[in-house]
Motif scaffolding. Structure first.
Motif, PDB file in Angstrom:
ATOM      1  N   GLU A 199    -105.031  17.460  47.674  1.00 50.86           N
ATOM      2  CA  GLU A 199    -103.701  17.966  48.023  1.00 50.86           C
ATOM      3  C   GLU A 199    -103.567  19.437  47.651  1.00 50.86           C
ATOM      4  O   GLU A 199    -102.965  20.226  48.403  1.00 50.86           O
ATOM      5  CB  GLU A 199    -102.625  17.145  47.301  1.00 50.86           C
ATOM      6  CG  GLU A 199    -102.442  15.736  47.844  1.00 50.86           C
ATOM      7  CD  GLU A 199    -101.474  14.923  47.015  1.00 50.86           C
ATOM      8  OE1 GLU A 199    -100.686  14.162  47.607  1.00 50.86           O
ATOM      9  OE2 GLU A 199    -101.492  15.037  45.763  1.00 50.86           O
ATOM     10  N   HIS A 203    -105.405  21.486  50.277  1.00 51.10           N
ATOM     11  CA  HIS A 203    -104.660  21.522  51.541  1.00 51.10           C
ATOM     12  C   HIS A 203    -103.523  22.539  51.444  1.00 51.10           C
ATOM     13  O   HIS A 203    -103.283  23.309  52.394  1.00 51.10           O
ATOM     14  CB  HIS A 203    -104.091  20.144  51.869  1.00 51.10           C
ATOM     15  CG  HIS A 203    -105.095  19.174  52.386  1.00 51.10           C
ATOM     16  ND1 HIS A 203    -106.018  19.496  53.355  1.00 51.10           N
ATOM     17  CD2 HIS A 203    -105.316  17.857  52.081  1.00 51.10           C
ATOM     18  CE1 HIS A 203    -106.773  18.437  53.624  1.00 51.10           C
ATOM     19  NE2 HIS A 203    -106.374  17.441  52.874  1.00 51.10           N
ATOM     20  N   ARG A 204    -102.831  22.565  50.317  1.00 49.10           N
ATOM     21  CA  ARG A 204    -101.698  23.483  50.167  1.00 49.10           C
ATOM     22  C   ARG A 204    -102.160  24.929  50.038  1.00 49.10           C
ATOM     23  O   ARG A 204    -101.504  25.838  50.552  1.00 49.10           O
ATOM     24  CB  ARG A 204    -100.842  23.058  48.967  1.00 49.10           C
ATOM     25  CG  ARG A 204    -100.182  21.707  49.209  1.00 49.10           C
ATOM     26  CD  ARG A 204     -99.021  21.463  48.305  1.00 49.10           C
ATOM     27  NE  ARG A 204     -98.465  20.132  48.538  1.00 49.10           N
ATOM     28  CZ  ARG A 204     -97.210  19.806  48.360  1.00 49.10           C
ATOM     29  NH1 ARG A 204     -96.344  20.724  47.959  1.00 49.10           N
ATOM     30  NH2 ARG A 204     -96.777  18.583  48.579  1.00 49.10           N
ATOM     31  N   LEU A 253    -100.368  17.127  41.716  1.00 45.76           N
ATOM     32  CA  LEU A 253    -101.051  16.985  42.998  1.00 45.76           C
ATOM     33  C   LEU A 253    -102.521  16.649  42.761  1.00 45.76           C
ATOM     34  O   LEU A 253    -103.126  17.117  41.791  1.00 45.76           O
ATOM     35  CB  LEU A 253    -100.952  18.276  43.815  1.00 45.76           C
ATOM     36  CG  LEU A 253     -99.551  18.758  44.180  1.00 45.76           C
ATOM     37  CD1 LEU A 253     -99.629  20.154  44.810  1.00 45.76           C
ATOM     38  CD2 LEU A 253     -98.872  17.787  45.124  1.00 45.76           C
TER      39      LEU A 253
END
Length: 283
Positions: A145, A148-149, A141
Motif C-alpha cells: 500500500e 502504491h501511494r 499501511l
C-alpha cells in the motif's frame, strides 16, 4: 442524455452545479424535469452523477434556470466533453476514491495554491520523503500500500512538468522545513528539491518564518485548485480519514481570503530561498 458510466469528480461537480442552479431558480426536480423534457428520476441521477449529461442539455438547463453567467455556462458545457480515462484510473481498485478525485481535480485546475504549516505539499515531495510520510500513516499501511501511494504521488507531480502547466504557488511555514522525517539525508534531499522546484518558471515557493509576528488561519493547511471560473474552484483539506473537498461559494471565498493573507505574511521569493538554504546548511 448520455449513458450511465463510472462517476468521476468532474461529473460529480457538474451534477452538483446543475443542482445549485436549479435550487437558485426555486424549482423542484419535478418542475425542472418538465421544462427539460425528462423525468425527475433521470434529472436526479444527473445531479448525483449516476448519469452523464450532454452539452446541449446543460445549455437548455441553464436557460430554464435563468442563468445568465455565460462564463459559468461555457465552463459547465466544457465539463461534458472530456470522457477520456485519466492516468488515475489505473489506481481505481487500489487506492481510496477520494485520492483519485484529488488527482482529477488537480489535472483540470487552472492554478494551484498550497499553504501548509507542518508538511511539504505532495506535489513538492521527494520519493523518500513521501515514503516516510506514508510509513507513519494511521492506520498503518502495508508495504505494498505504501508503494502504491508513493507511485500515485509521483504520478500526480507530472502536473508540474506537462507542456502547459498551471501556475503553482506554495506557502510553507518554517516548521515544515525543519521537520526531520526520515532523518538527515532524506531531509537534506527534500530541501534541495524544494530549491530546484522554486526555479521552475511557473512555480513560486515562499516561507513564513518563525520570526513572523502573525500567522493567519492559526496553522490551517489548505490546497486550493482554481477552476475556469471562481464558482468551480475547489478547496481541499487533509483529514485523517482522507481528503475533504469544499465547493460552497461562501467557504471558497473564506479560503481565498486566507490564502491572500498568508501570501502577505510570507517572505518574498528570494528571502524564502535564502531561508531554505540556511536550513539545508544546518543538516
Amino acid at each position: 442524455m448520455a449513458g450511465r458510466a463510472a462517476s468521476t469528480a468532474r461529473r460529480a461537480r457538474l451534477g452538483a452545479e446543475l443542482r445549485k442552479l436549479r435550487e437558485r431558480a426555486g424549482m423542484t426536480t419535478t418542475q425542472a424535469a418538465g421544462l427539460l423534457g425528462t423525468s425527475s428520476g433521470q434529472l436526479s441521477n444527473i445531479e448525483v452523477a449516476r448519469f452523464g449529461v450532454s452539452a446541449d442539455r446543460v445549455r437548455v438547463a441553464a436557460h430554464a434556470y435563468s442563468c445568465t453567467d455565460q462564463a459559468l455556462i461555457d465552463a459547465l458545457v466544457a465539463m461534458t466533453g472530456d470522457r477520456k480515462r485519466g492516468w488515475w484510473e489505473e489506481y481505481r481498485e487500489i487506492l481510496p476514491p477520494k485520492l483519485l478525485d484529488l488527482a482529477e481535480i488537480e489535472h483540470h485546475g487552472t492554478a494551484l495554491h498550497a499553504a501548509y504549516s507542518m508538511h511539504i505539499p505532495g506535489l513538492l515531495q521527494t520519493v523518500d520523503h513521501a515514503r516516510e510520510i506514508y510509513r507513519q500513516a494511521v492506520p498503518e499501511l502495508s508495504p505494498p500500500e505504501i508503494e502504491h501511494r508513493v507511485s500515485y504521488r509521483v504520478k500526480r507531480q507530472e502536473v508540474l512538468y506537462r507542456t502547459h502547466p498551471a501556475p503553482y504557488r506554495a506557502v510553507l511555514h518554517e516548521a515544515a522545513l525543519r521537520m526531520t522525517f526520515g532523518g538527515p539525508d532524506v531531509v537534506r534531499g527534500q530541501l534541495q528539491h524544494l530549491l530546484r522546484m522554486s526555479e521552475l518558471p511557473h512555480a513560486t515557493i515562499r516561507v513564513i518564518p518563525f520570526a513572523a509576528t502573525r500567522y493567519p488561519g492559526s496553522g490551517q493547511s489548505v490546497y486550493y485548485v482554481r477552476g475556469p471560473v471562481p464558482a468551480l474552484d475547489t478547496a481541499q483539506l487533509d483529514q485523517l480519514h482522507g481528503p475533504v473537498f469544499i465547493d460552497a461559494e461562501a467557504q471558497l471565498a473564506q479560503y481565498r481570503l486566507l490564502l491572500e493573507r498568508l501570501d502577505d505574511t510570507a517572505l518574498n521569493v528570494e528571502r524564502s530561498r535564502e531561508l531554505i538554504h540556511k536550513v539545508v546548511q544546518c543538516r
